[in-house]
Design an enzyme around this catalytic site. Structure first.
Site, PDB file in Angstrom:
ATOM      1  CG  ASN A  58      -7.275  -3.814  -1.125  1.00  0.00           C
ATOM      2  OD1 ASN A  58      -6.573  -2.869  -1.414  1.00  0.00           O
ATOM      3  ND2 ASN A  58      -7.334  -4.915  -1.857  1.00  0.00           N
ATOM      4  CG  HIS A  97       5.362   7.233 -13.126  1.00  0.00           C
ATOM      5  ND1 HIS A  97       4.920   7.919 -14.247  1.00  0.00           N
ATOM      6  CD2 HIS A  97       6.709   7.367 -13.118  1.00  0.00           C
ATOM      7  CE1 HIS A  97       5.957   8.432 -14.883  1.00  0.00           C
ATOM      8  NE2 HIS A  97       7.049   8.102 -14.225  1.00  0.00           N
ATOM      9  CD  GLU A  98       1.855   3.264  -5.892  1.00  0.00           C
ATOM     10  OE1 GLU A  98       0.851   3.978  -5.657  1.00  0.00           O
ATOM     11  OE2 GLU A  98       1.785   2.137  -6.414  1.00  0.00           O
ATOM     12  CD  GLU A 150      -2.533  -0.599  -7.176  1.00  0.00           C
ATOM     13  OE1 GLU A 150      -2.068  -1.737  -6.993  1.00  0.00           O
ATOM     14  OE2 GLU A 150      -1.895   0.327  -7.706  1.00  0.00           O
ATOM     15  CD  GLU A 202      -0.689  -6.628  -6.030  1.00  0.00           C
ATOM     16  OE1 GLU A 202       0.423  -6.109  -5.845  1.00  0.00           O
ATOM     17  OE2 GLU A 202      -1.731  -5.968  -6.237  1.00  0.00           O
ATOM     18  CD  GLU A 256      -5.797  -4.524  -5.522  1.00  0.00           C
ATOM     19  OE1 GLU A 256      -4.908  -4.367  -6.365  1.00  0.00           O
ATOM     20  OE2 GLU A 256      -5.678  -4.158  -4.336  1.00  0.00           O
TER      21      GLU A 256
END
Length: 713
Positions: A193, A414-415, A484, A508, A171
């Protein structure tokens, strides 16, 4: 007699070492040379139209606690073949894909150890793919990789578009520089990050895009990353040689192999036309065919979501601010005070469902619906979510019934907070829950450091988990959009329920301080080489302080640029990411998002230059309609395109959504114009794009009565 035999054997080996094997692409533009040098080291080189692209580069692997697979090799045999077929993707940028290559298989033996190594080369018209193969054998069964030593020797100090080499994050904004400048610019290119780990001041990630001084475009990447660690590249900046650098595990090992096995493909794409890089299907072709027999449930989706308001800080994921910690199954949220900012509540979600139904969207994503968000991040917490228990203000049954009554599907979230072990414990139950409440797709997330502790996002262990989640989801007919996770390497051909990934700096970050205005002119040349990205475009309000007074971020894009992203940033899963109220302010521009297709019969890249601009035209699957997108970089530019991709003899209405004359991503991002024209295959367009701007066009078949009052283009 013995002396004569020894002499003959020596001569055979000597000849064997010196013989160079040559392989050409089907069109003859690319040529690869392979040989085992006199010092018994396997090497390769690559040229394009007679120009050297990769200078002589070494191949092989270092092994832990045993003799390396680097030298001492002799060629045992070689085999050449040609392959040419056409296959149909479940979804994609084109209706059909041709897979045409010439192949050279080199079987090597290492006489001192009696071990065998196969190197398989495939040369396409658009590039080279090669991999290591470890056949079944007695002398090499279980082994540990200390490092892969694949080299890519550059021919000069090329311009590169790169992000820092990292075991945990992709990212980052891209930096454009000479190869020799990477070391000096590395610290500036590195930004904070949630989880990150670098290994070298000259380490970069693939897909790495480069341009030579004589205008060759070169792209280094990998394909079919399975049961292996992700490959970064480390640059020897004195000699301009990249060498593979695998992601280690918690104890520093780079990979555990059980033969028979294969490595991922190492890929080198090359052309004198940047458009060829974008249109290449080589990465897909190096993956295995589809393994899911029934794909009827895999369907592209356009969705909105309860997400951007939390990203900007307007709302929250967590239900209460009272709890310093949460223990699932013990904490009673019904006895806590709601914070009044929790976005995933039944009434609010119904508003999103209404908006989706009114405007023809397929789905609604809701984040923050399940217990555990109060202490979900940064605590190295294993049992962080159970993926099935809602907060008191989120009525699963009521939302399911309401969405069903409106013809809208809900998209699950679903995190995992990086707690992979916990996710795998709950995965079957979570997918069963999705089936029960008719969630066809899941957005999974892996924010933060990986648990088990010490593992990295891109190590072999996590790579295996990401694929395990996709295969397990297929058992339940669930589509996966993983954020991620490891970057895609074409596996969506084999497992087409992998319908999306983030794995790069997405929208984001526009709410986290902003991204470079030309970021989206680089991503298709880099991250998207391996597969589609859930970039979450469609932001119409660029001043984030209007959503959250405490957030002074700015979205570095014009509205016209945001519209174009639905065409230039290919994905079968596209989000309209802004809040409904902002779309209601600009209903005429919002119309393009409603109209644009998700799946395509044909894609034609009309203009392309990494970091500067991309223009692409795509034909909607099963329709005669076309959509065009242009994204522009840092400087104002006039784009010139022809409409010769349209069917001859037919008439169309082209609706052009463009930057206004005074548009600018920073000072006037909401300035746009919409004009309609009648067009045919002979039409041409000259259109100015602002800095950080662009344009989008919908082209619909029309009859004479519909176009008679329109200006001809």
């Amino acid at each position: 007699m013995k002396k004569i035999l020894l002499y003959v054997t020596f001569c055979l080996f000597a000849v064997n070492y010196s013989i160079a094997q040559s392989l050409q692409s089907p069109n003859g533009n690319l040529e690869m040379q392979f040989e085992v040098q006199e010092d018994s080291i396997p090497v390769y080189a690559l040229s394009y139209k007679g120009k050297e692209v990769i200078k002589t580069s070494k191949l092989g692997l270092s092994l832990k606690d045993r003799e390396d697979l680097l030298s001492g090799f002799a060629i045992e045999s070689t085999d050449e073949s040609t392959f040419d077929n056409t296959w149909t993707p479940v979804w994609g940028e084109t209706k059909e894909i041709r897979n045409h290559y010439n192949e050279l298989v080199v079987s090597l033996n290492q006489p001192s150890t009696e071990r065998k190594l196969v190197i398989r080369f495939r040369l396409f018209n658009d590039g080279l793919g090669f991999r290591y193969e470890f056949p079944q054998q007695d002398k090499l069964v279980y082994f540990v990789i200390e490092e892969e030593r694949t080299q890519f020797a550059m021919t000069g100090d090329h311009t590169a578009f790169w992000i820092p080499g990292d075991y945990d994050s992709q990212e980052y904004d891209y930096t454009e520089s000479k190869l020799s400048e990477i070391r000096g610019k590395f610290d500036v290119a590195l930004t904070d990050n949630a989880s990150q780990e670098q290994f070298s001041k000259t380490g970069v990630q693939t897909s790495l895009m480069m341009k030579t001084e004589d205008d060759l475009y070169i792209n280094l990447h990998e394909a079919a990353l399975i049961d292996y660690s992700l490959m970064n590249l480390n640059l020897d900046d004195e000699n301009l040689i990249f060498e593979s650098w695998l992601t280690p595990d918690a104890v520093g090992n780079k990979g555990y192999i059980q033969a028979p096995a294969v490595s991922p493909w190492r890929t080198v794409m090359v052309s004198d036309d940047a458009r060829d890089i974008l249109s290449s299907n080589m990465n897909l072709n190096l993956n295995e065919p589809n393994k899911i027999e029934d794909t009827s449930w895999i369907k592209p989706m356009k969705y909105i979501g309860v997400w951007w308001e939390m990203i900007t800080g307007k709302s929250s994921w967590n239900y209460t601010d009272e709890l310093p910690s949460v223990k699932l199954g013990e904490t009673d949220f019904s006895k806590t005070k709601p914070n009044g900012k929790h976005a995933a509540n039944t009434d609010h979600v119904k508003e999103y469902i209404d908006f989706a139904a009114e405007h023809g969207f397929d789905g609604v994503l809701v984040e923050g619906w399940n217990e555990g968000w109060e202490d979900w991040f940064g605590k190295s917490k294993d049992y962080v979510f159970d993926f099935v228990t809602p907060y008191p203000d989120f009525d699963v049954e009521a939302i399911h019934d309401y969405a069903q009554s409106k013809g809208v599907k809900m998209i699950m979230h679903h995190e995992t907070s990086g707690a992979i072990r916990n996710y795998e414990r709950h995965m079957d139950t979570a997918y069963q829950f999705m089936n029960k409440y008719d969630y066809p797709a899941v957005k999974s997330g892996y924010v933060g450091d990986i648990i088990p502790r010490g593992e990295y996002h891109y190590g072999q262990w996590a790579v295996n988990h990401f694929l395990y989640a996709v295969k397990k989801a297929a058992d339940y007919k669930v589509m996966v959009n993983a954020h991620e996770a490891v970057r895609p390497t074409g596996l969506r051909r084999t497992y087409p329920n992998l319908i999306g990934n983030e794995s790069a700096r997405g929208t984001e970050f526009q709410a986290f301080g902003g991204s470079k205005p030309n970021h989206v002119t680089v991503l298709p040349f880099t991250r998207l080489i391996g597969g589609p990205m859930d970039y979450t475009p469609g932001i119409f309000e660029m001043d984030i302080s209007k959503l959250n007074p405490d957030n002074n971020s700015h979205v570095n894009s014009t509205i016209a640029n945001q519209l174009a992203l639905y065409v230039t940033m290919y994905s079968p899963l596209q989000m309209a990411a802004d809040l409904p109220e902002n779309y209601n302010r600009f209903p005429d521009a919002f119309q393009f998002i409603k109209d644009v297709a998700l799946d395509w019969d044909e894609s034609i890249y009309l203009e392309a230059e990494p970091g500067d601009y991309i223009t692409v035209a795509r034909k909607e699957k099963g329709s005669g309609n076309w959509f065009v997108g242009n994204v522009n970089g840092n400087e104002v530019r006039t784009s010139k395109i022809k409409f010769d991709f349209l069917e001859k003899g037919k008439k169309y209405i082209a609706t052009v959504y463009s930057d206004a004359a005074d548009a600018h991503y920073k000072t006037n991002p909401q300035a746009y114009e919409i004009k309609k024209y009648r067009v045919n295959s002979k039409s041409e367009l000259s259109q100015k794009s602002a800095p950080g701007g662009g344009y989008a066009i919908s082209i619909m078949e029309a009859d004479k009565s519909e176009i008679k009052d329109l200006k001809k283009l």
